[in-house]
Motif scaffolding. Structure first.
Motif, short mmCIF file in Angstrom:
data_model
loop_
_atom_site.label_atom_id
_atom_site.label_comp_id
_atom_site.label_asym_id
_atom_site.label_seq_id
_atom_site.Cartn_x
_atom_site.Cartn_y
_atom_site.Cartn_z
N PRO A 115 0.80 -1.23 0.00
CA PRO A 115 0.00 0.00 0.00
C PRO A 115 0.84 1.28 0.00
N THR A 116 2.15 1.20 0.21
CA THR A 116 2.95 2.42 0.21
C THR A 116 3.31 2.88 -1.19
N THR A 117 2.93 2.09 -2.21
CA THR A 117 3.22 2.48 -3.59
C THR A 117 2.69 3.88 -3.87
N GLY A 118 3.54 4.74 -4.39
CA GLY A 118 3.12 6.10 -4.71
C GLY A 118 3.13 7.04 -3.52
N LEU A 119 3.49 6.54 -2.36
CA LEU A 119 3.48 7.39 -1.16
C LEU A 119 4.89 7.87 -0.81
N HIS A 120 4.96 9.12 -0.49
CA HIS A 120 6.19 9.73 0.00
C HIS A 120 6.39 9.34 1.46
N MET A 121 7.63 9.37 1.91
CA MET A 121 7.91 9.01 3.31
C MET A 121 6.97 9.71 4.29
N SER A 122 6.65 10.97 3.99
CA SER A 122 5.82 11.72 4.93
C SER A 122 4.35 11.33 4.84
N ASP A 123 3.94 10.62 3.76
CA ASP A 123 2.56 10.15 3.65
C ASP A 123 2.35 8.86 4.43
N ILE A 124 3.45 8.17 4.72
CA ILE A 124 3.33 6.82 5.26
C ILE A 124 2.78 6.82 6.70
N GLY A 125 3.11 7.88 7.43
CA GLY A 125 2.58 8.00 8.79
C GLY A 125 1.06 7.96 8.79
N GLN A 126 0.48 8.65 7.81
CA GLN A 126 -0.97 8.69 7.72
C GLN A 126 -1.54 7.31 7.39
N LEU A 127 -0.87 6.61 6.48
CA LEU A 127 -1.31 5.26 6.11
C LEU A 127 -1.25 4.34 7.33
N LEU A 128 -0.16 4.45 8.10
CA LEU A 128 -0.03 3.62 9.30
C LEU A 128 -1.15 3.95 10.29
N GLY A 129 -1.49 5.23 10.35
CA GLY A 129 -2.59 5.65 11.23
C GLY A 129 -3.88 4.92 10.88
N ILE A 130 -4.15 4.81 9.57
CA ILE A 130 -5.37 4.13 9.13
C ILE A 130 -5.33 2.65 9.47
N MET A 131 -4.17 2.03 9.24
CA MET A 131 -4.06 0.60 9.55
C MET A 131 -4.30 0.37 11.04
N ASN A 132 -3.73 1.24 11.85
CA ASN A 132 -3.89 1.08 13.29
C ASN A 132 -5.34 1.30 13.71
N ARG A 133 -6.01 2.25 13.04
CA ARG A 133 -7.42 2.48 13.35
C ARG A 133 -8.24 1.25 13.00
N LEU A 134 -7.94 0.62 11.87
CA LEU A 134 -8.67 -0.59 11.47
C LEU A 134 -8.47 -1.68 12.51
N VAL A 135 -7.24 -1.83 12.99
CA VAL A 135 -6.96 -2.85 14.00
C VAL A 135 -7.70 -2.52 15.30
N ASP A 136 -7.66 -1.26 15.69
CA ASP A 136 -8.34 -0.87 16.94
C ASP A 136 -9.84 -1.09 16.86
N ALA A 137 -10.39 -1.06 15.63
CA ALA A 137 -11.83 -1.29 15.47
C ALA A 137 -12.15 -2.78 15.41
N GLY A 138 -11.15 -3.63 15.66
CA GLY A 138 -11.41 -5.07 15.74
C GLY A 138 -11.13 -5.84 14.46
#
Ligand code: ADP
Ligand code: ADP
Ligand code: ZN
Ligand code: ZN
Length: 751
Positions: free
Chosen positions: A673-696
């Protein structure tokens, strides 16, 4: 133009998309990397300006007469571009081509191998065409060079554990006591009460595969002459060797469940005639050559000691070496190109160019590091350097820090996305970038942090004894309720394990990949996410008219372009070309529809809004939620009406993610999923993954990106290498554990 400017491609006043009058110089015969957050304008410079101008110039080379048949390529919105040489774009579009296109054919290595066999193979058989499955002289005539043919599904056709009387023959025509059944029984000495598995081999052979023969049988008290043949033989002749389309639909429905596709029974998948397959070099036939991994084939080719063949072997090993250098030594020449991943496809294309003799070309690469493990990135750098040293200009859009590091020249586009980007924030050397204070510069300096408080799994999903492709009896537990990253070098078996094996067992998982989205040319982010439905309703009620008017496929749409805003022109030998609609000027709707406003904006105005602007404009709750999801996946710079066909693979993947964000208790599978993402965009992507995990949810990610790997709850590292030297799980554990694991290559890079 000054003398020194000849050494640069000079761009002045570029204004495509979000570019703000950008001027820059790109050194010729050097490697220049374009980087910056996604949506900052890299593609607008590299593809929409530089590559577009090159295509247009190429077109100008045609005579006036030819040009009257060609579309007018619009000039990119820029004041001037000087010193541009012919541009070749090496992208990640999959290599299609069907079953006749293989690694061997696409890289032009197959003809060399054929030539080799025709010169030194024993026994000597004839011309190189004799070894081509695309040539009537060489192809297997059973399967027409496809390597597969249709056959009877034996498990469905006969039940070996039953006797004939118990219904061992399950094909449609053979019900116990029926006409076919009785004829067959009369024709030989079959024991009706013996299990088929207990039959003597020759009797069973006769029953199933006996060739057609005339026999006299007793029927209704009379002796009659009939032709009988084995059960499978007859079914094959009657239903498989004939064109199914000539049969009634009813017959087709009745017989198809018993037909299955498998390796060709004559050539066993090698696609070639027996004469070709009998010809050998050092014990290997041409099918063995094609099925060997490139890394091994090189060694076998080097062992051929034959003065006649020396020049052929030299050109063969040279090309194979290019594949090895490109990290593709685990592939085989018989691999069908439509099964290659995007990153693999791009690397194969690159090999073609390395073998070519063009010079002074501008090569443009779109994120060539995709699919490459950090271990292999240096090889990519070496290849880019080779292209440069042949006298070419190399332009690369890339985020990978190791590729950026190796560049001659870096262009950092930003500072942010969309209207907040579109300028050059830094140009120059790598050292200078580190000191520049730009987002890229500061992220490059940041040390990697390994996740410490890894979540415990809520359970596990077991994969057992998986053996597809290169996997060797892989058994591994995929933890649930946490973020798992599956990593390993290219070709180690990550996709096979997750996409082919795991997803087979869990088809209800939500797969977020980079394949194209959008069912029609009218699809855009607004229609895809469902925002368009709410927007239409809002326009309808504000203006007291029918909401159908605001749909692209209604009578409210521009009739000239049918709501597309552009008109496609097809020309026989070129890709179809897209030009703005002259009637609506790209606004897609009729004048009278554009007159209806919502808070002062027309429907066309709304479609031109970026997600960010739309978030401010709309107060509707449902629309807001969907827009927020797009914003959260880093797509705030995209306009609501941008055709989905113009989105990159990475953007497609994120828009899918945005529309799937609200689930819980699901399994999410993401492929790089990091394809096309700059290093500084990846934090946001990780945030989403973590939110998905926190939602079960359970999140499983295939990734090479170290920022993502370091933030996993659990890592499954495949390897140790690619192809036959991979296919095992070499490590399972947390980021801190893998960093200490001796056997893990990934671990070394995390340290
Ligand atoms: P990058 O390559 O840095 O990710 P792009 O050059 O693709 O960025 O995009 C820069 C801006 O231009 C973004 O706001 C994007 O939405 C917009 N844009 C890109 N392509 C198009 C297009 N075909 N139509 C309209 N807007 C576009
Ligand atoms: P990764 O995802 O780690 O890059 P893959 O699972 O794609 O690795 O590939 C593992 C091995 O399986 C490689 O040797 C690859 O060539 C082979 N392979 C992958 N897909 C296919 C396929 N469709 N047909 C034949 N071999 C395949
Ligand atoms: Zn065959
Ligand atoms: Zn129109």
């Amino acid at each position: 133009m000054s003398e020194s400017n000849q050494e640069y491609i000079v761009i002045s006043g570029a204004r495509e998309n979000n570019l703000k009058n950008v001027s820059l110089r790109i050194p010729k015969r050097k490697i220049s990397i374009f980087t910056g957050v996604s949506g900052s304008g890299k593609s607008s410079i590299v593809f929409d300006t530089i590559a577009a101008e090159s295509t247009r110039l190429l077109n100008e080379n045609f005579t006036m007469f030819v040009r009257t048949f060609l579309p007018k390529y619009p000039q990119p919105d820029t004041d001037a571009i000087e010193n541009l040489s012919m541009a070749v774009i090496v992208d990640q579009k999959r290599l299609g081509g069907g079953s006749h296109s293989t690694m061997g054919t696409i890289t032009d290595i197959a003809p060399i191998v054929r030539l080799l066999f025709s010169r030194v193979g024993q026994p000597h058989v004839g011309t190189a065409n004799m070894f081509s499955f695309n040539d009537p002289q060489g192809m297997c005539l059973e399967c027409n060079g496809i390597g597969r043919n249709l056959g009877v599904d034996m498990d469905k056709a006969v039940d070996m554990s039953k006797s004939l009387n118990e219904g061992a023959l399950m094909l449609p025509d053979y019900s116990v006591g029926g006409f076919e059944f009785n004829m067959l029984m009369e024709s030989g000495s079959y024991d009706l009460d013996m299990k088929l598995s207990d039959y003597p081999a020759d009797v069973l052979e006769q029953l199933l595969y006996g060739k057609a023969r005339k026999v006299e049988v007793l029927f209704g008290g009379k002796t009659i002459n009939v032709t009988v043949e084995g059960v499978i033989e007859k079914f094959t002749n009657k239903y498989i060797k004939r064109d199914v389309k000539t049969m009634s639909e009813r017959t087709q429905r009745a017989v198809t469940p018993y037909i299955t596709e498998g390796p060709c029974t004559s050539c066993h998948g090698a696609r070639l005639s027996q004469a070709a397959l009998n010809c050998r070099i050092n014990g290997y036939n041409i099918a063995d050559f094609s099925a060997m991994e490139v890394g091994q084939l090189i060694r076998v080719a080097r062992e051929i000691n034959d003065p006649i063949a020396a020049p052929i072997i030299k050109s063969l090993t040279e090309r194979l070496q290019h594949l090895v250098d490109n990290g593709l030594e685990y592939l085989t020449l018989d691999r069908e190109t439509d099964t290659l991943s995007g990153g693999e496809s791009q690397r194969v294309k690159m090999v073609k160019h390395l073998s070519g003799s063009l010079v002074d070309v501008t090569y443009i690469f779109d994120e060539p590091s995709v699919g490459l493990h950090p271990r292999d990135v240096h090889r990519l750098n070496e290849l880019l350097q080779k292209l440069r040293d042949k006298g070419n200009t190399v332009i690369v859009v890339e985020h990978d820090p190791d590729v950026i590091k190796a560049a001659d020249h870096i262009v950092d586009v930003g500072p942010h996305a969309g209207s907040r980007g579109g300028t050059i924030v830094y140009e120059g050397s790598y050292q200078g970038l580190l000191e520049s204070g730009t987002l890229t510069g500061s992220f490059m300096k940041r040390p990697l942090q390994l996740k410490q408080d890894c979540r415990p799994p809520s359970g596990k999903l077991a994969v057992q004894h998986a053996t597809l492709h290169n996997l060797r009896e892989v058994s591994v537990d995929i933890p649930t309720g946490i973020l798992t990253v599956v990593t390993g070098v290219a070709g180690s078996g990550k996709s096979t394990l997750i996409n082919d094996i795991f997803l087979q067992q869990h088809p209800d998982a939500i797969v977020i990949d980079q394949s194209a989205v959008g069912v029609s040319t009218r699809s855009n982010p607004a229609t895809y996410t469902g925002i368009m439905d709410d927007v239409r309703k809002a326009f309808a009620s504000a203006n007291k008219v029918n909401q159908g008017l605001f749909s692209f496929n209604s009578k409210g749409a521009c009739e000239n372009c049918q709501g597309l805003g552009v008109v496609y022109t097809d020309i026989a030998f070129l890709d179809s070309v897209k030009l703005p609609c002259e009637v609506c000027g790209g606004k897609r709707f009729k004048e009278e529809v554009l007159a209806y406003k919502l808070n002062g904006k027309s429907i066309a105005d709304v479609l031109e809004m970026t997600v960010e602007q739309a978030l401010e404009f709309f107060t509707l709750k449902e629309v807001g939620r969907k827009l927020q999801a797009m914003n959260d996946v880093g797509l705030n710079y995209i306009t609501l009406g941008q055709p989905l066909s113009t989105l990159s693979g990475g953007e497609c993947q994120r828009i899918k993610l945005a529309s799937e964000l609200h689930k819980n208790g699901s399994i999410y599978v993401m492929d790089e999923p990091t394809t096309g993402l700059h290093m500084s965009d990846i934090g946001q992507l990780l945030g989403i993954m973590n939110r998905l995990v926190d939602a079960g949810n359970t999140v499983i990610v295939i990734e090479h990106n170290l920022d993502v790997i370091s933030q996993a709850d659990w890592i499954i590292d495949m390897g140790p290498d690619g192809g036959s030297r991979g296919g095992q799980v070499v490590f399972e554990g947390t980021p801190t554990q893998i960093a200490q694991a001796e056997q893990s290559i990934t671990g070394k890079y995390l340290k």
